[in-house]
Write a protein that holds these residues in place. Sequence first.
Motif: not given
Length: 347
Positions: A295-314
Amino acid sequence: MSGLPITELNTRAREIFRLVVEGYLGSGQPVGSKTLAGAGGLNLSPASIRSVLHELEGLGLLAAPHTSAGRLPTEQGLRLFVDGMMQVAEPTAQERAAIESRLAQPGPIEAALTATSALLSELSAAAGVVMVPRREPRLAQLQIVPLASGQALAILVGADGSIENRVIAVPQGLPASVLEQASNYISAHLEGRTLPEALKAIRLEVASGRSALDGVSRDLVERGLAVWSEDAAQRPVLIVRGQANLLDEAALNDLERVRQLLDDLENKQSVAELLDSARAADATRIFIGAENRLFALSGSSVIASPYRDRDGRVVGVVGVIGPTRLNYARLVPMVDFTAQSLGKLIG
């Protein structure tokens, strides 16, 4: 990360910098000295404010567009603000209820993931994205049947009832009995394993000399399994919703940037690779402008978060993509809460 610590700015410069950034994030427009002087609380003349703005510009934290006398934060300035000054606002009770209610709708997990992407888009007025958990189906049966000379069809039946086909290359003139032997071996010995587990088990048997397969059959077994393992690793599934939100009123003055961003979002493989880099994060990650190559050319931002199962695995990543004027203070905790809620659903 910005190379300038926030402590290097004096109290006056920090306050003016904060007002400029918050004003820009709220309106998408440059903020001028007269606006700052009228905001109250600074007790500075427009001339004094202009002097501080000039200093902040010299530090690379603010920029002055040619078409305006106001200032807006640079990507370096936004990074400094996000890391050192931003006060996050937790999702409201209404927003939490909306997220939990949308995820509680009955239906397959794919429907919930699509709903998550659409909801984030609605709440953020940006594009919502969800990277679907990589599927590792457990084997129920794998058959390899002859097609034309030099080709065979590998048919994978998963324990969940899913069926997928792949064409694989085989030696010319290979007897059908060899294909049958390879199919029977997989179905008899590897049932209930995931594809990576199956490949590992085969290689262990071969290495220990316990495998009854000859060289040709062994090669067919590996090919029949590997084609899915490689394909799954190279095809992360991405759900994107709300691209139309990017065409807001502020975007009309910067249509080329928006066009570039929409083009970037069409390249789902590259977007998925970017989101995948957030899988190892302990919390929500923020990529601003040129900090990510996509996204360098478009000058955009990303907000991202991993989600996990009940065993804590991403198992996947959820987030929003939009212009750098995203409301980070509101969206960071919202994306984090959505990731946590989605993890409870995945189980």
